[in-house]
Design a protein around this motif. Structure first.
Motif, short mmCIF file in Angstrom:
data_model
loop_
_atom_site.label_atom_id
_atom_site.label_comp_id
_atom_site.label_asym_id
_atom_site.label_seq_id
_atom_site.Cartn_x
_atom_site.Cartn_y
_atom_site.Cartn_z
N ASP A 1 0.86 -1.19 0.00
CA ASP A 1 0.00 0.00 0.00
C ASP A 1 0.89 1.23 0.00
O ASP A 1 1.70 1.44 0.92
CB ASP A 1 -0.91 -0.02 1.23
CG ASP A 1 -2.00 1.05 1.16
OD1 ASP A 1 -1.71 2.16 0.70
OD2 ASP A 1 -3.13 0.75 1.58
N ASP B 1 1.62 -1.05 4.22
CA ASP B 1 1.24 -2.42 4.54
C ASP B 1 1.45 -3.31 3.31
O ASP B 1 1.18 -2.90 2.17
CB ASP B 1 -0.22 -2.48 4.98
CG ASP B 1 -0.46 -1.71 6.28
OD1 ASP B 1 0.50 -1.59 7.06
OD2 ASP B 1 -1.59 -1.24 6.49
N PHE C 1 0.88 -7.10 1.25
CA PHE C 1 -0.09 -8.18 1.12
C PHE C 1 0.38 -9.13 0.01
O PHE C 1 1.09 -8.73 -0.92
CB PHE C 1 -1.48 -7.63 0.75
CG PHE C 1 -2.03 -6.64 1.72
CD1 PHE C 1 -2.80 -7.04 2.79
CD2 PHE C 1 -1.76 -5.27 1.55
CE1 PHE C 1 -3.31 -6.11 3.69
CE2 PHE C 1 -2.27 -4.34 2.44
CZ PHE C 1 -3.04 -4.76 3.51
N THR D 1 -3.80 -11.71 1.58
CA THR D 1 -3.24 -12.17 2.86
C THR D 1 -2.17 -11.17 3.28
O THR D 1 -1.28 -10.84 2.49
CB THR D 1 -2.62 -13.56 2.73
OG1 THR D 1 -3.60 -14.48 2.24
CG2 THR D 1 -2.10 -14.04 4.08
N GLU D 2 -2.27 -10.68 4.50
CA GLU D 2 -1.29 -9.70 4.98
C GLU D 2 0.04 -10.39 5.23
O GLU D 2 0.10 -11.50 5.76
CB GLU D 2 -1.80 -9.02 6.24
CG GLU D 2 -0.94 -7.82 6.67
CD GLU D 2 -1.58 -6.99 7.77
OE1 GLU D 2 -0.94 -6.01 8.21
OE2 GLU D 2 -2.72 -7.32 8.18
#
Length: 544
Positions: free
Chosen positions: A164, A169, A171, A179-180
């Motif tokens: 992001d 963040d 993923f 899925t993180e």
């Protein structure tokens, strides 16, 4: 007087003679055994190495065929039994792999609509249709993108590694969703995932190649919400939403804004399906590959634009094959008869010169002859003082093709006729001469029938070869000349070159349809060859 029976006395061994050493016998036994074990081990190892990739792709037929071959090889060559099979298995395997399997695959492909615009699957087409109508979700985050795979860089399976741009963040996204990623799951450099343990990250060039038509990234999206997906946009990713919703159970696409429902319907041509509304409006002009049964064969016989060309091209193909075999055989036979006369001096030199055209690679000879027939600077017009557009008119172009094929083919016929003539006993001709037969009668009544017994199968094989002699047409005339009214079928096209143009020469390739024509050609050539072998069966009486 009693005579005692004689006793059998075993002579003592001759120790002066050297005994065969076990070492020598062992060397001759162990070396082939080692070679056998190594080769069988390589075959089994190759099968083990390839199997995971085939299983991952769902190629169960190839997995079964591969291991069937391995089992057969181990069963035949790992024991001392089944000696005949040790000689039959290699040829049988090559026959299946290089002859039977391509024929079966061509027949299977002929029942599909595979070609331009129908190379993808239905699922990929649905994804593209929905993706084409998608718009960016308002206020949705944007991501930097890295593409990773645990398989091949061309066909995946793929995973999006997203960061992001606003929050940082990270993923991992696949067909199941997002899925993180934790700090230990990936290495992030300058806001981009640069390393993932156990995963190969694609370069930008590889991402471009995989995203092309037919590539594994084509239409790849990651579910992000109820009606939104994350999709590649250049080398970034954005969240998109579409009003179109696909119902897999009902096999329909519904526009959630208008309520219109689109179902797959076959087009009037019969070879493609489109998502279409009840009023006949297509949702998109995108189609997909599917089985269409015998539609390609029906089209070959019912489409006037194709059937009319097919008949004329078939007749020229027959003329080309018969003319090529007939002309090369009679010229080669005439030269063989002359060169087989013991009164001719320098036979070896003459025979070597006659065989020269056969020693030149065919593609080189055809390219050179293409220049010879040129109207403006060709050798033929220059030598004869003519101004003929040989390759620009159908009649002269066909004549040029036959003459070129004559020059390339007569050395082969000369070679086999020479061998057949030398195998005919001279006593037969002497007997015919004593019966009053002159030289011509000896040749017609004795030599020619015996020669035909030997060369008839080769003449049938030569006919089958010329019936599908693609190189002679493609390299010399490319099938031309073409008329403006029909740019698909040329004046010198034979069936195989016409099939090639249908499959690869047009703006829209029709590989499924071309496969159907190939199957028809296969059947037609087989029937003609069978008829020719049946016609030559009468020659068997010559040797009786």
């Amino acid at each position: 007087m009693t005579i005692a029976p004689s006793r059998l006395v075993t002579p003592p061994p001759d120790r002066s003679r050297p005994r065969s050493t076990l070492a020598g016998r062992g060397t001759s036994t162990v070396l082939p055994l080692v070679v056998k074990v190594v080769l069988l081990g390589l075959v089994a190892g190759l099968a083990i190495a390839v199997t995971p990739a085939l299983v991952r792709d769902g190629s169960w037929v190839f997995v079964g065929g591969l291991w069937a071959v391995v089992v057969v090889l181990l069963a035949v060559y790992a024991t001392k039994r089944a000696v005949p099979l040790k000689y039959l298995v290699p040829g049988s395997l090559f026959l299946v792999v290089f002859v039977v399997y391509p024929i079966l695959m061509t027949a299977q492909l002929s029942s599909t609509n595979y070609g331009d615009g129908t190379r993808g699957t239905k699922e990929a087409t649905v994804t593209r249709i929905i993706g084409a109508s998608a718009v960016q979700v308002p206020d949705a985050p944007s991501y930097t993108l890295a593409v990773g795979t645990t398989g091949g860089v061309a066909d995946g399976p793929f995973t999006f590694y997203l960061v992001d741009e606003a929050t940082g963040d990270a993923f991992a996204g696949d067909a199941e969703g997002l899925t993180e990623l934790g700090a230990d799951d990936a290495t992030i450099t300058d806001g981009v995932v640069t390393e993932v343990p156990g995963v190969t990250l694609l370069t930008r060039s590889q991402i471009n190649d995989a995203g092309q038509a037919g590539g594994g990234l084509e239409g790849f999206t990651v579910p992000a919400g109820e009606n939104s997906v994350i999709r590649q946009q250049g080398f970034s990713a954005v969240e998109l939403t579409s009003p179109l919703v696909y119902d897999e159970a009902a096999d329909t696409i519904t526009n959630s804004e208008t309520g219109e429902v689109y179902t797959p319907q076959r087009a009037a041509s019969g070879d493609r399906s489109y998502f279409t509304a009840e009023d006949g409006t297509r949702l998109s002009d995108q189609s997909w590959g599917e089985s269409i049964g015998l539609q390609n064969y029906v089209r070959a016989f019912t489409d006037p634009a194709i059937s009319s060309d097919f008949i004329s091209i078939f007749l020229w193909t027959l003329l080309f094959a018969v003319g090529s075999v007939g002309s090369t055989f009679f010229l080669g036979l005439a030269l063989a008869v002359v060169m087989n006369d013991d009164r001719v001096r320098g036979q070896r030199l003459y025979r070597s010169l006659i065989l020269l055209p056969y020693a030149i690679p065919g593609f080189i000879a055809l390219s050179i002859w293409s220049g010879f027939w040129n109207r403006d600077f060709g050798l033929v017009n220059d030598l004869l003082g003519l101004d003929v557009n040989w390759l620009g008119q159908t009649g002269t172009a066909r004549l040029a093709v036959l003459l070129t094929n004559l020059w390339m083919g007569f050395p082969y016929m000369f070679l086999i006729c020479t061998g057949a003539l030398q195998s005919i006993p001279g006593d037969l001709k002497e007997a015919a001469s004593l019966d009053g037969a002159n030289g011509f009668m000896q040749f017609r009544k004795v030599v020619l029938p015996l020669l035909l017994v030997a060369v008839a199968p080769l003449l049938v094989a030569s006919f089958a070869f010329n019936f599908n002699n693609f190189n002679a047409i493609q390299l010399l005339t490319e099938g031309g000349p073409f008329s403006p009214a029909n740019p698909t079928a040329g004046g010198t096209d034979i069936l195989i070159s016409y099939t090639y143009r249908l499959a690869f020469g047009n703006a829209a390739q029709q590989i499924g349809f071309a496969s159907a024509i190939s199957v028809l050609l296969f059947i037609l050539t087989g029937l003609l060859a069978a008829a020719q072998f049946r016609a030559t069966r009468s020659l068997e009486d010559v040797n009786r």
